[in-house]
Design an enzyme around this catalytic site. Structure first.
Site, PDB file in Angstrom:
ATOM      1  N   ASN A  10      -9.965   0.452   0.308  1.00 56.22           N
ATOM      2  CA  ASN A  10      -8.506   0.517   0.259  1.00 56.22           C
ATOM      3  C   ASN A  10      -8.052   0.007  -1.111  1.00 56.22           C
ATOM      4  O   ASN A  10      -8.135  -1.186  -1.391  1.00 56.22           O
ATOM      5  CB  ASN A  10      -7.943  -0.345   1.397  1.00 56.22           C
ATOM      6  N   HIS A  57      -3.044   7.534   2.865  1.00 56.47           N
ATOM      7  CA  HIS A  57      -3.474   6.239   2.326  1.00 56.47           C
ATOM      8  C   HIS A  57      -4.841   5.917   2.924  1.00 56.47           C
ATOM      9  O   HIS A  57      -5.089   6.146   4.111  1.00 56.47           O
ATOM     10  CB  HIS A  57      -2.449   5.170   2.695  1.00 56.47           C
ATOM     11  N   CYS A  72       0.814  -1.226   0.000  1.00 52.79           N
ATOM     12  CA  CYS A  72       0.000   0.000   0.000  1.00 52.79           C
ATOM     13  C   CYS A  72       0.847   1.276   0.000  1.00 52.79           C
ATOM     14  O   CYS A  72       0.341   2.357  -0.280  1.00 52.79           O
ATOM     15  CB  CYS A  72      -0.941   0.006   1.198  1.00 52.79           C
TER      16      CYS A  72
HETATM   17  N1  COA Z   1     -18.148  -8.203  10.229  1.00 55.06           N
HETATM   18  C1  COA Z   1     -18.500  -8.499  11.478  1.00 55.06           C
HETATM   19  N2  COA Z   1     -17.626  -8.922  12.412  1.00 55.06           N
HETATM   20  C2  COA Z   1     -16.328  -9.003  12.039  1.00 55.06           C
HETATM   21  C3  COA Z   1     -15.888  -8.705  10.741  1.00 55.06           C
HETATM   22  C4  COA Z   1     -16.858  -8.281   9.811  1.00 55.06           C
HETATM   23  N3  COA Z   1     -16.536  -7.953   8.555  1.00 55.06           N
HETATM   24  N4  COA Z   1     -14.558  -8.868  10.675  1.00 55.06           N
HETATM   25  C5  COA Z   1     -14.156  -9.273  11.894  1.00 55.06           C
HETATM   26  N5  COA Z   1     -15.233  -9.365  12.708  1.00 55.06           N
HETATM   27  C6  COA Z   1     -15.270  -9.780  14.111  1.00 55.06           C
HETATM   28  C7  COA Z   1     -14.090 -10.635  14.516  1.00 55.06           C
HETATM   29  O1  COA Z   1     -14.326 -11.970  14.191  1.00 55.06           O
HETATM   30  C8  COA Z   1     -14.036 -10.369  15.998  1.00 55.06           C
HETATM   31  O2  COA Z   1     -14.999 -11.174  16.616  1.00 55.06           O
HETATM   32  P1  COA Z   1     -14.700 -11.852  18.051  1.00 55.06           P
HETATM   33  O3  COA Z   1     -14.499 -10.675  19.002  1.00 55.06           O
HETATM   34  O4  COA Z   1     -15.926 -12.631  18.305  1.00 55.06           O
HETATM   35  O5  COA Z   1     -13.460 -12.663  17.852  1.00 55.06           O
HETATM   36  C9  COA Z   1     -14.495  -8.917  16.143  1.00 55.06           C
HETATM   37  O6  COA Z   1     -15.175  -8.598  14.921  1.00 55.06           O
HETATM   38  C10 COA Z   1     -13.380  -7.919  16.372  1.00 55.06           C
HETATM   39  O7  COA Z   1     -12.351  -8.197  15.426  1.00 55.06           O
HETATM   40  P2  COA Z   1     -11.099  -7.270  15.273  1.00 55.06           P
HETATM   41  O8  COA Z   1     -10.220  -7.809  14.199  1.00 55.06           O
HETATM   42  O9  COA Z   1     -10.492  -7.029  16.621  1.00 55.06           O
HETATM   43  O10 COA Z   1     -11.819  -5.917  14.785  1.00 55.06           O
HETATM   44  P3  COA Z   1     -11.206  -4.504  14.585  1.00 55.06           P
HETATM   45  O11 COA Z   1     -11.944  -3.494  15.363  1.00 55.06           O
HETATM   46  O12 COA Z   1      -9.714  -4.497  14.717  1.00 55.06           O
HETATM   47  O13 COA Z   1     -11.568  -4.196  13.054  1.00 55.06           O
HETATM   48  C11 COA Z   1     -10.434  -4.181  10.955  1.00 55.06           C
HETATM   49  C12 COA Z   1     -11.067  -5.037  12.032  1.00 55.06           C
HETATM   50  C13 COA Z   1      -9.844  -5.122   9.896  1.00 55.06           C
HETATM   51  C14 COA Z   1     -11.498  -3.304  10.349  1.00 55.06           C
HETATM   52  C15 COA Z   1      -9.310  -3.290  11.574  1.00 55.06           C
HETATM   53  O14 COA Z   1      -8.495  -4.071  12.412  1.00 55.06           O
HETATM   54  C16 COA Z   1      -8.443  -2.624  10.568  1.00 55.06           C
HETATM   55  O15 COA Z   1      -8.914  -1.861   9.725  1.00 55.06           O
HETATM   56  N6  COA Z   1      -7.119  -2.877  10.654  1.00 55.06           N
HETATM   57  C17 COA Z   1      -6.171  -2.261   9.751  1.00 55.06           C
HETATM   58  C18 COA Z   1      -6.175  -3.032   8.493  1.00 55.06           C
HETATM   59  C19 COA Z   1      -5.493  -2.316   7.407  1.00 55.06           C
HETATM   60  O16 COA Z   1      -5.591  -1.127   7.311  1.00 55.06           O
HETATM   61  N7  COA Z   1      -4.817  -3.065   6.559  1.00 55.06           N
HETATM   62  C20 COA Z   1      -4.183  -2.551   5.419  1.00 55.06           C
HETATM   63  C21 COA Z   1      -2.978  -1.809   5.824  1.00 55.06           C
HETATM   64  S1  COA Z   1      -2.431  -0.974   4.434  1.00 55.06           S
END
Ligand code: COA
Length: 309
Positions: free
Chosen positions: A266, A236, A101
């Site tokens: 993204n 980004h 990215c």
């Molecule tokens: N819908 C509903 N629930 C979801 C889900 C979705 N699409 N994706 C994950 N969950 C659930 C998980 O299973 C977890 O459940 P649990 O508590 O029962 O285990 C819960 O939501 C929390 O998951 P978590 O991964 O801690 O959520 P989060 O608040 O961190 O959000 C992202 C997830 C991916 C949105 C976030 O972590 C993020 O954006 N991270 C950065 C990713 C990124 O930018 N990557 C590219 C870098 S360039």
């Protein structure tokens, strides 16, 4: 951008998620998805032609093409060479760079070094991605995030405006938090795996916020500038909460932050250039203003480009 729109509602019919969960956690409502006959080089061509037209540049004057992509049409030739062919430019050098990215920031940094050293006069920088082809559409933790698109800029030597500085970094220690395997190049049992994005989102999130905070300081220090000297932040587009954290670090109102992820998701290495393009074309970013571009991605890689537009 490809024409096809994929909304959160539509994704919630494919995996166990909801529009409100996706929007609240990421700021994304919809993204564009390439059709079967679209390619990274094809989207790159469209963006490149728009940049060439905006710069009123003769394509023959371009002496370097750099394409940032993690979803090249082919392993080789590079998407840069395929773009060169599409544009019909005979006498230039073309290559790809892969920094996930952060790709467009890395490409801008390379272009800047070439121009400042006098090795190139006109450089076409493109970020083009078909993330939808490397996303596992059964994995709700990743498929909600990504979209397809391409952005481009044409850089030329000038003493008045342009790139003030670039800052790029990598740390290969974090491979496991965010990666996309290449099954074609793997051997033995590793070959079984699908070539889909794998991510530990929560951990990526934390590193991204900390790292982007540091790059803001590094960029301002290198230019002896204060936070208040920055007119626009073009980040980004990964997650609205990461963007808000960086804006906070800059003490910048969100009115001066370009956000496109609500309708684009993204788009990896294309995202910063797409956002920059949008804000230039709609008149938000004005000539003479100071713009901070920044990105973070797999590797980890991260970087910034400070621009006087
Ligand atoms: N819908 C509903 N629930 C979801 C889900 C979705 N699409 N994706 C994950 N969950 C659930 C998980 O299973 C977890 O459940 P649990 O508590 O029962 O285990 C819960 O939501 C929390 O998951 P978590 O991964 O801690 O959520 P989060 O608040 O961190 O959000 C992202 C997830 C991916 C949105 C976030 O972590 C993020 O954006 N991270 C950065 C990713 C990124 O930018 N990557 C590219 C870098 S360039």
């Amino acid at each position: 951008m490809p024409e096809k729109v994929l909304t959160n509602e539509q994704i919630s019919r494919m995996v166990d998620t909801s529009d409100s969960w996706i929007f609240d956690r990421t700021g994304i409502k919809s993204r564009r998805i390439a059709s079967d006959d679209e390619t990274a080089s094809g989207m790159a061509e469209i963006a490149a032609r728009q940049a060439i037209e905006a710069a009123a540049c003769n394509p023959e004057d371009i002496d370097l093409i750099i394409v940032a992509t993690g979803t090249p049409d082919r392993v080789y030739p590079s998407t840069g060479c395929l773009l060169q062919q599409r544009l019909g430019i005979k006498n230039c050098v073309a290559f790809d760079i892969q920094a996930a990215c952060s790709g467009s920031i890395f490409a801008l940094s390379i272009a800047d070094q070439y121009i400042k050293s006098g090795a190139a006069k006109k450089v076409l920088v493109v970020g083009s991605e078909i993330c939808s082809r490397i996303v596992d559409w059964a994995d709700r933790s990743t498929c909600i995030l990504f979209g397809d698109g391409a952005g481009a800029v044409l850089l030329g030597a000038s003493s008045e405006t342009g790139i003030l500085s670039t800052h790029i970094h990598s740390d290969g220690e974090y491979e496991d938090l965010l990666y996309c395997p290449n099954p074609q190049a793997a051997s033995g049992t590793n070959r079984q795996g699908a070539g889909y994005i794998a991510m530990r989102g929560n951990e990526v999130f934390k590193v991204a916020v900390n790292t982007l905070g540091r790059i803001v300081d590094e960029t301002l220090d290198a230019n002896s500038m204060d936070k208040s000297d920055i007119d626009w932040l073009v980040p980004h587009q990964a997650n609205i909460r990461i963007i808000v954290a960086t804006a906070k670090k800059l003490k910048m109102s969100m009115d001066h932050v370009v956000v496109t992820l609500e309708t684009q998701g993204n788009t990896s290495s294309a995202s910063v250039l797409l956002a920059f393009n949008e804000a230039v074309r709609d008149g938000r970013i004005q000539r003479g203003q100071v713009v901070l571009l920044e990105a973070f991605g797999a590797g980890f890689t991260w970087g910034s480009a400070l621009i006087k537009y």
